[in-house]
Design a protein around this motif. Structure first.
Motif, PDB file in Angstrom:
ATOM      1  N   PRO A 173      26.960  19.354 -17.031  1.00 49.61           N
ATOM      2  CA  PRO A 173      27.302  18.724 -16.104  1.00 49.61           C
ATOM      3  C   PRO A 173      27.273  17.608 -15.764  1.00 49.61           C
ATOM      4  O   PRO A 173      28.701  17.120 -14.505  1.00 49.61           O
ATOM      5  N   SER A 174      27.407  16.186 -16.842  1.00 46.90           N
ATOM      6  CA  SER A 174      28.037  15.254 -16.332  1.00 46.90           C
ATOM      7  C   SER A 174      29.705  15.604 -16.273  1.00 46.90           C
ATOM      8  O   SER A 174      30.178  13.730 -16.078  1.00 46.90           O
ATOM      9  N   GLU A 175      30.146  15.847 -17.356  1.00 47.57           N
ATOM     10  CA  GLU A 175      31.505  16.445 -17.630  1.00 47.57           C
ATOM     11  C   GLU A 175      32.010  16.851 -16.815  1.00 47.57           C
ATOM     12  O   GLU A 175      32.990  16.324 -16.337  1.00 47.57           O
ATOM     13  N   LEU A 176      31.272  17.983 -15.783  1.00 45.48           N
ATOM     14  CA  LEU A 176      31.991  18.054 -14.428  1.00 45.48           C
ATOM     15  C   LEU A 176      31.926  17.503 -13.102  1.00 45.48           C
ATOM     16  O   LEU A 176      33.251  17.406 -12.956  1.00 45.48           O
ATOM     17  N   GLU A 177      31.157  16.643 -13.365  1.00 48.47           N
ATOM     18  CA  GLU A 177      30.693  15.476 -12.419  1.00 48.47           C
ATOM     19  C   GLU A 177      32.000  14.952 -12.977  1.00 48.47           C
ATOM     20  O   GLU A 177      32.183  13.903 -11.820  1.00 48.47           O
ATOM     21  N   GLY A 178      31.839  14.408 -13.705  1.00 47.87           N
ATOM     22  CA  GLY A 178      33.219  12.998 -14.299  1.00 47.87           C
ATOM     23  C   GLY A 178      34.507  13.799 -13.811  1.00 47.87           C
ATOM     24  O   GLY A 178      35.555  13.238 -13.159  1.00 47.87           O
ATOM     25  N   ALA A 179      34.628  14.784 -13.780  1.00 42.48           N
ATOM     26  CA  ALA A 179      35.770  16.224 -13.269  1.00 42.48           C
ATOM     27  C   ALA A 179      36.237  15.727 -11.990  1.00 42.48           C
ATOM     28  O   ALA A 179      37.229  15.551 -11.872  1.00 42.48           O
ATOM     29  N   ILE A 180      35.410  15.856 -11.025  1.00 40.73           N
ATOM     30  CA  ILE A 180      35.212  16.718 -10.076  1.00 40.73           C
ATOM     31  C   ILE A 180      35.691  15.319  -9.291  1.00 40.73           C
ATOM     32  O   ILE A 180      36.408  15.000  -8.716  1.00 40.73           O
ATOM     33  N   GLU A 181      34.782  13.742 -10.158  1.00 43.01           N
ATOM     34  CA  GLU A 181      34.476  12.310  -9.029  1.00 43.01           C
ATOM     35  C   GLU A 181      36.545  11.956  -9.519  1.00 43.01           C
ATOM     36  O   GLU A 181      37.100  11.425  -8.344  1.00 43.01           O
ATOM     37  N   ALA A 182      37.074  12.496 -10.751  1.00 40.72           N
ATOM     38  CA  ALA A 182      38.805  12.110 -10.906  1.00 40.72           C
ATOM     39  C   ALA A 182      39.381  12.783  -9.555  1.00 40.72           C
ATOM     40  O   ALA A 182      40.341  12.030  -9.287  1.00 40.72           O
ATOM     41  N   LEU A 183      39.076  13.734  -9.320  1.00 44.05           N
ATOM     42  CA  LEU A 183      39.879  14.691  -8.812  1.00 44.05           C
ATOM     43  C   LEU A 183      39.450  14.209  -6.815  1.00 44.05           C
ATOM     44  O   LEU A 183      40.322  14.023  -6.539  1.00 44.05           O
ATOM     45  N   GLY A 184      38.650  13.640  -7.268  1.00 48.34           N
ATOM     46  CA  GLY A 184      38.006  13.485  -5.268  1.00 48.34           C
ATOM     47  C   GLY A 184      39.524  11.992  -5.765  1.00 48.34           C
ATOM     48  O   GLY A 184      39.591  10.876  -4.501  1.00 48.34           O
ATOM     49  N   ARG A 185      39.164  11.130  -7.026  1.00 49.21           N
ATOM     50  CA  ARG A 185      39.475   9.191  -6.530  1.00 49.21           C
ATOM     51  C   ARG A 185      41.797  10.276  -6.317  1.00 49.21           C
ATOM     52  O   ARG A 185      42.184   9.395  -5.293  1.00 49.21           O
ATOM     53  N   MET A 186      41.858  11.024  -7.267  1.00 50.95           N
ATOM     54  CA  MET A 186      43.266  11.241  -7.300  1.00 50.95           C
ATOM     55  C   MET A 186      43.709  12.406  -5.810  1.00 50.95           C
ATOM     56  O   MET A 186      44.801  11.745  -4.731  1.00 50.95           O
ATOM     57  N   ALA A 187      42.702  13.264  -5.320  1.00 53.43           N
ATOM     58  CA  ALA A 187      42.743  13.924  -3.729  1.00 53.43           C
ATOM     59  C   ALA A 187      42.685  11.759  -2.478  1.00 53.43           C
ATOM     60  O   ALA A 187      43.773  11.814  -1.479  1.00 53.43           O
ATOM     61  N   ALA A 188      42.415  10.713  -3.161  1.00 50.29           N
ATOM     62  CA  ALA A 188      42.218   9.492  -1.836  1.00 50.29           C
ATOM     63  C   ALA A 188      43.220   9.279  -2.071  1.00 50.29           C
ATOM     64  O   ALA A 188      43.637   8.239  -1.044  1.00 50.29           O
ATOM     65  N   VAL A 189      44.331   9.689  -2.268  1.00 45.91           N
ATOM     66  CA  VAL A 189      45.509   8.813  -2.656  1.00 45.91           C
ATOM     67  C   VAL A 189      46.491   9.003  -1.693  1.00 45.91           C
ATOM     68  O   VAL A 189      47.276   7.914  -1.478  1.00 45.91           O
ATOM     69  N   PHE A 190      46.157  10.612  -1.468  1.00 48.69           N
ATOM     70  CA  PHE A 190      47.553  10.959   0.097  1.00 48.69           C
ATOM     71  C   PHE A 190      46.628   9.733   1.419  1.00 48.69           C
ATOM     72  O   PHE A 190      47.002  10.200   2.016  1.00 48.69           O
ATOM     73  N   GLU A 191      45.128   9.680   1.245  1.00 47.60           N
ATOM     74  CA  GLU A 191      45.195   9.314   2.569  1.00 47.60           C
ATOM     75  C   GLU A 191      45.567   8.130   2.845  1.00 47.60           C
ATOM     76  O   GLU A 191      46.467   7.355   1.807  1.00 47.60           O
ATOM     77  N   VAL A 192      45.150   7.961   4.223  1.00 49.20           N
ATOM     78  CA  VAL A 192      45.650   7.444   5.228  1.00 49.20           C
ATOM     79  C   VAL A 192      44.829   6.185   5.267  1.00 49.20           C
ATOM     80  O   VAL A 192      43.824   6.099   6.067  1.00 49.20           O
ATOM     81  N   GLU A 193      45.400   4.894   5.244  1.00 54.85           N
ATOM     82  CA  GLU A 193      43.918   3.605   5.552  1.00 54.85           C
ATOM     83  C   GLU A 193      44.169   3.662   7.279  1.00 54.85           C
ATOM     84  O   GLU A 193      44.941   2.857   7.461  1.00 54.85           O
ATOM     85  N   PRO A 194      42.972   3.805   7.317  1.00 52.38           N
ATOM     86  CA  PRO A 194      42.871   2.611   8.804  1.00 52.38           C
ATOM     87  C   PRO A 194      43.017   1.835   8.973  1.00 52.38           C
ATOM     88  O   PRO A 194      43.497   0.912   8.638  1.00 52.38           O
TER      89      PRO A 194
END
Length: 198
Positions: A173-194
């Protein structure tokens, strides 16, 4: 004299099915075992469900609603892409059925996955594209990225994680959590800062 109705029969059956799927896997679970686990006669199962596959489908739909409700509770109705992905990961990791399915451990879903012939996965993906498109429309996502491409990339990464245990070996579960956290950070790259003035 007719037998009295069992209170919350449907939920009791779904709870029993979920427990047995986690303990034995879908392929090894039977209707008689579900009925016994729920403390309900076998015939009553068929008053609620057409069979074993219908039970599994209902259990998975309920688990999906559970995840969606938890994510909404954590991040509200209008989260950013990265926050939504991370919240979904935390909800996933806290749900034993969905974690087991995601980790592909104990052959939880068995052969059922190969028998799904409708377009539910396509519809789910299209809803995700629509959600990403909505983020872009409200200015929370870069205008120069394709919502279809973002959704496809995140969906493909998630599908890859679903099969990683089978292809690469078991994941904790720790490896899975880390992988999903990494994906979340990558997805956040596309976000626009207010903007500061907003």
């Amino acid at each position: 004299m007719p037998r009295p109705l069992v209170p919350d029969r449907r939920e009791r059956l779904l709870d029993a099915t979920e427990r047995l799927i986690l303990e034995r896997g879908f392929d090894a679970m039977g209707i008689a075992a579900v009925a016994a686990e729920a403390g309900i006669g076998k015939g009553a199962v068929y008053l609620e469900f057409t069979g074993k596959r219908d039970l599994l489908d209902a259990v998975l739909r309920r688990a999906t609603r559970r995840l969606r409700d938890r994510v909404r509770l954590e991040v509200g109705e209008a989260p950013g892409l990265g926050a939504a992905y991370r919240a979904a990961a935390r909800a996933l990791l806290d749900d034993p059925l969905m974690t087991a399915a995601f980790l592909d451990d104990r052959a939880v879903l068995g052969a059922h996955v190969d028998t799904v012939a409708d377009d539910r996965y396509r519809r789910r993906h299209e809803r995700f594209v629509g959600w990403v498109r909505g983020l872009q429309a409200r200015g929370a996502l870069m205008a120069d990225v394709s919502p279809e491409h973002v959704a496809l990339a995140l969906s493909s990464a998630t599908i890859g994680l679903l099969s990683a245990g089978r292809l690469l070996g078991p994941m904790t579960p720790s490896e899975l959590e880390g992988a999903i956290e990494a994906l979340g950070r990558m997805a956040a790259v596309f976000e626009v800062e207010p903007s500061a003035g907003a």
